[in-house]
Design a protein around this motif. Structure first.
Motif, short mmCIF file in Angstrom:
data_model
loop_
_atom_site.label_atom_id
_atom_site.label_comp_id
_atom_site.label_asym_id
_atom_site.label_seq_id
_atom_site.Cartn_x
_atom_site.Cartn_y
_atom_site.Cartn_z
N LEU A 166 0.83 -1.20 0.00
CA LEU A 166 0.00 0.00 0.00
C LEU A 166 0.87 1.26 0.00
CD1 LEU A 166 -2.75 1.40 0.19
CD2 LEU A 166 -2.63 1.13 2.68
N ALA A 167 1.90 1.25 0.82
CA ALA A 167 2.80 2.41 0.90
C ALA A 167 3.47 2.67 -0.44
CB ALA A 167 3.84 2.18 1.99
N LEU A 168 3.92 1.62 -1.09
CA LEU A 168 4.57 1.78 -2.40
C LEU A 168 3.58 2.32 -3.43
CD1 LEU A 168 6.67 -1.52 -2.52
CD2 LEU A 168 7.55 0.81 -2.30
N GLU A 169 2.34 1.83 -3.39
CA GLU A 169 1.32 2.28 -4.33
C GLU A 169 1.00 3.75 -4.12
OE1 GLU A 169 -0.97 1.73 -7.62
OE2 GLU A 169 0.27 0.20 -6.65
N LEU A 170 1.12 4.22 -2.87
CA LEU A 170 0.85 5.62 -2.54
C LEU A 170 2.08 6.50 -2.70
CD1 LEU A 170 -1.44 5.13 0.59
CD2 LEU A 170 -2.13 5.70 -1.74
N CYS A 171 3.11 5.92 -3.32
CA CYS A 171 4.33 6.66 -3.66
C CYS A 171 5.15 7.08 -2.45
CB CYS A 171 3.99 7.90 -4.50
SG CYS A 171 3.18 7.51 -6.07
N VAL A 172 5.06 6.31 -1.37
CA VAL A 172 5.93 6.57 -0.23
C VAL A 172 7.34 6.09 -0.60
CG1 VAL A 172 6.39 6.02 2.19
CG2 VAL A 172 4.03 6.27 1.39
N HIS A 173 8.34 6.91 -0.29
CA HIS A 173 9.72 6.55 -0.64
C HIS A 173 10.12 5.28 0.10
CE1 HIS A 173 14.08 6.82 -1.22
NE2 HIS A 173 13.79 7.65 -2.24
N LYS A 174 10.84 4.41 -0.62
CA LYS A 174 11.21 3.13 -0.05
C LYS A 174 11.99 3.28 1.27
CE LYS A 174 11.35 0.42 -4.32
NZ LYS A 174 12.20 -0.42 -5.20
N SER A 175 12.79 4.34 1.36
CA SER A 175 13.61 4.54 2.55
C SER A 175 12.78 4.85 3.79
CB SER A 175 14.62 5.67 2.32
OG SER A 175 13.93 6.90 2.09
N LYS A 176 11.53 5.27 3.58
CA LYS A 176 10.67 5.64 4.71
C LYS A 176 9.69 4.53 5.09
CE LYS A 176 10.80 10.61 3.77
NZ LYS A 176 9.99 11.83 3.52
N ILE A 177 9.75 3.41 4.40
CA ILE A 177 8.82 2.31 4.68
C ILE A 177 9.47 1.34 5.68
CG2 ILE A 177 7.55 0.38 3.70
CD1 ILE A 177 7.44 1.89 1.07
N LEU A 178 8.74 1.01 6.74
CA LEU A 178 9.22 0.04 7.73
C LEU A 178 8.84 -1.35 7.24
CD1 LEU A 178 8.11 1.89 11.01
CD2 LEU A 178 10.24 2.11 9.73
N LYS A 179 9.84 -2.10 6.80
CA LYS A 179 9.57 -3.38 6.13
C LYS A 179 9.70 -4.59 7.05
CE LYS A 179 12.72 -2.23 3.13
NZ LYS A 179 12.83 -0.80 3.48
N ASN A 180 10.44 -4.44 8.17
CA ASN A 180 10.68 -5.58 9.05
C ASN A 180 10.93 -5.09 10.47
OD1 ASN A 180 13.46 -4.69 9.06
ND2 ASN A 180 13.67 -5.76 7.08
N ASP A 181 11.20 -6.03 11.38
CA ASP A 181 11.42 -5.68 12.79
C ASP A 181 12.64 -4.78 12.97
OD1 ASP A 181 9.24 -7.14 13.47
OD2 ASP A 181 10.34 -8.94 14.08
N ASP A 182 13.67 -5.00 12.16
CA ASP A 182 14.87 -4.16 12.28
C ASP A 182 14.55 -2.71 11.94
OD1 ASP A 182 16.36 -6.36 12.99
OD2 ASP A 182 17.05 -6.76 10.95
N ASP A 183 13.76 -2.50 10.89
CA ASP A 183 13.36 -1.13 10.53
C ASP A 183 12.53 -0.50 11.63
OD1 ASP A 183 14.60 -1.47 8.13
OD2 ASP A 183 12.78 -1.81 6.96
N LEU A 184 11.63 -1.30 12.22
CA LEU A 184 10.77 -0.79 13.29
C LEU A 184 11.59 -0.40 14.51
CD1 LEU A 184 7.83 -0.31 14.18
CD2 LEU A 184 7.82 -2.63 15.10
N GLU A 185 12.55 -1.24 14.87
CA GLU A 185 13.40 -0.95 16.04
C GLU A 185 14.24 0.29 15.79
OE1 GLU A 185 16.96 -3.11 18.61
OE2 GLU A 185 15.64 -4.30 17.34
N ALA A 186 14.78 0.41 14.57
CA ALA A 186 15.61 1.57 14.24
C ALA A 186 14.78 2.85 14.29
CB ALA A 186 16.23 1.38 12.86
N PHE A 187 13.51 2.77 13.84
CA PHE A 187 12.65 3.94 13.81
C PHE A 187 12.40 4.49 15.22
CE2 PHE A 187 8.33 5.72 14.07
CZ PHE A 187 8.44 6.72 13.14
N PHE A 188 12.18 3.61 16.20
CA PHE A 188 11.86 4.05 17.55
C PHE A 188 13.08 4.37 18.39
CE2 PHE A 188 7.73 1.98 16.69
CZ PHE A 188 6.90 3.02 17.11
N LEU A 189 14.19 3.72 18.10
CA LEU A 189 15.34 3.85 18.99
C LEU A 189 16.41 4.81 18.50
CD1 LEU A 189 15.83 0.13 20.07
CD2 LEU A 189 14.55 1.94 21.22
N VAL A 190 16.41 5.10 17.21
CA VAL A 190 17.46 6.00 16.68
C VAL A 190 17.08 7.44 16.99
CG1 VAL A 190 18.54 6.86 14.58
CG2 VAL A 190 18.11 4.42 14.86
#
Length: 496
Positions: free
Chosen positions: A472-496
């Protein structure tokens, strides 16, 4: 057409902005809930470490029995004092409170043994309830300190209380019962206070303080602290889950919120420029379906950029936006058209306008809804300009009929005949193009609806939801770098 139809309305963009703000606000609230949970858990870990430090102090005290006052048969007296101070402190600091007991300022051979809740305490751990009361009475007679309390074994205190209430344990003979009751009476008489005010139960039983058993006693208290800490941590987690659930529930619309928006939203004057130009052209004899490129440019509509400026009541737009799948501009246009048609209907019933005027002016009122309905296709240049007027003309005619149906009584057939003739004249010219365009619009809506259904399917597992959300995010033209694709991305988003 009366211009007062457009008064006291607010722009759909304003409500769209409110919905965006609301989603951002909820996201911020969820972030705060998670942060608070992590902070509370961190603080509870500190509380738990502080509680365990008192257990460590207790074990350090027990590690050198030679430094404990008394013989092997009487060391339990000082052991009881240290249990009283350390265990009580461990329990209160586990709850995040200040220590309540201390040896500070107390000489090892002073009349008092420790301070608890700012009260001096003398600990009396003697074998036998009657003997313990005898030592309490002797100590008071020696020091005559009415500000001092006495701590006695918990199990002996229970025996004394039961005896005092007339239900002594079966193993006490009559002589022992009389002796206990006499000691209670003497303590109350000489201190001038009730027995419960002077004598308090310890946290320990007599046997729990004995040198050979106290190690197990400390372990028991420590295990209880571990269990209680886990209960507190679970409560923090549960509270956070409940707050998250409550906050996410507020994503949906509420009547109260809709009413609040209606009352407090600032009134924004709707732009009448577009409507005025179209109305002038129609009054000059040019039908909407016959508009050419220059007409649309004058109106301000191009196949590259579509701007919808319809104004609607905030309560209506809030309801349409949140309770249906309509976008804010389209919902705003529908609400505006409905309000305008209501006024036209009243004029028609009073014979202030003709049926032709009702159809013409009604189409103009519904124009914004028609443009919004086909707006996606216009913006993507799916609708050629030559047939744009025909498509919008058909849509607006449908809006007029949808509103007026069952409201005109005997004149309903007259309206239906006019609209049917009008629609058929358009469809005969652009039937193929019209069907193709409508098909593309329906396909586009179905595509996005399927993506949304997959991304927010509460019955799907987390992996499927995550994959659908990425699509859905890709279809709505959200940049790939801003999409949380897995647990590592989610952890980095909250902790960085």
């Amino acid at each position: 057409m009366s211009t007062n139809v457009w008064n006291d309305q607010i722009s759909a963009a304003g409500i769209d902005g409110f919905n965006f703000w609301k989603s951002q606000s909820i996201a911020k609230q969820l972030d705060q809930i998670v942060r608070k949970k992590l902070m509370d858990q961190k603080q509870q870990n500190i509380n738990f470490e502080n509680a365990l430090s008192h257990m460590i102090k207790m074990r350090q005290f027990l590690s050198n029995p030679n430094n404990i006052l008394g013989s092997d048969y009487t060391k339990h007296g000082e052991i009881a004092e240290h249990l009283e101070v350390n265990v009580r402190n461990a329990w209160v600091v586990l709850q995040g409170q200040k220590e309540v007991a201390t040896f500070d300022g107390v000489n090892r051979t002073a009349p008092e043994d420790f301070i608890l809740d700012n009260v001096k305490y003398q600990s009396k751990f003697v074998n036998g309830s009657n003997n313990t009361l005898k030592h309490v009475l002797a100590h008071f007679r020696k020091y005559q300190d009415k500000s001092m309390n006495y701590s006695i074994p918990k199990d002996q205190y229970q025996v004394i209380e039961a005896t005092k209430s007339g239900n002594p344990p079966h193993y006490l003979n009559e002589k022992s019962v009389r002796a206990i009751l006499q000691k209670i009476e003497e303590i109350e008489c000489e201190t001038g206070q009730s027995f419960q005010s002077v004598v308090k139960p310890s946290i320990s039983k007599y046997s729990e303080t004995e040198l050979g058993r106290v190690g197990g006693t400390v372990s028991k208290h420590q295990d209880q602290l571990v269990d209680e800490n886990q209960r507190i941590q679970d409560k923090i987690e549960q509270k956070a889950r409940e707050r998250i659930k409550f906050t996410e529930a507020n994503k949906g619309p509420s009547i109260r919120e809709g009413s609040k928006i209606t009352v407090t939203s600032a009134t924004i004057t709707a732009s009448l420029n577009t409507i005025t130009i179209i109305y002038r052209k129609v009054k000059d004899g040019k039908k909407i379906q016959d508009f050419e490129m220059n007409d649309w440019k004058e109106i301000g509509l191009s196949p590259v950029k579509v701007s919808i400026k319809g104004g609607v009541t905030s309560g209506t737009i809030y309801t349409l936006t949140n309770l249906t799948s309509l976008s804010a501009p389209f919902a705003g246009a529908v609400a505006s058209a409905t309000m305008g048609l209501t006024s036209l209907m009243a004029d028609l019933k009073k014979n202030q306008i003709t049926m032709d005027d009702f159809v013409t002016q009604g189409q103009i009122l519904c124009l914004e809804a028609g443009i919004a309905a086909t707006g996606g296709a216009i913006g993507q240049m799916l609708i050629p300009i030559p047939v744009l007027g025909s498509i919008i003309g058909t849509v607006t005619a449908n809006f007029v009929w949808g509103y007026a149906q069952d409201k005109l009584g005997a004149r309903e057939q007259e309206l239906k005949k006019i609209l049917d003739t009008y629609t058929q004249s358009i469809l005969s010219k652009v039937d193929t193009a019209y069907k193709d365009i409508i098909s593309k619009i329906n396909t586009a809506y179905a595509h996005y609806n399927s993506l949304l259904d997959a991304a927010f399917n509460v019955n799907a597992n987390s992996a499927v939801l995550a994959a659908a959300s990425v699509d859905l995010a890709l279809e709505l033209c959200v940049h790939k770098s801003k999409i949380l694709k897995n647990d590592d991305d989610l952890e980095a988003f909250f902790l960085v």
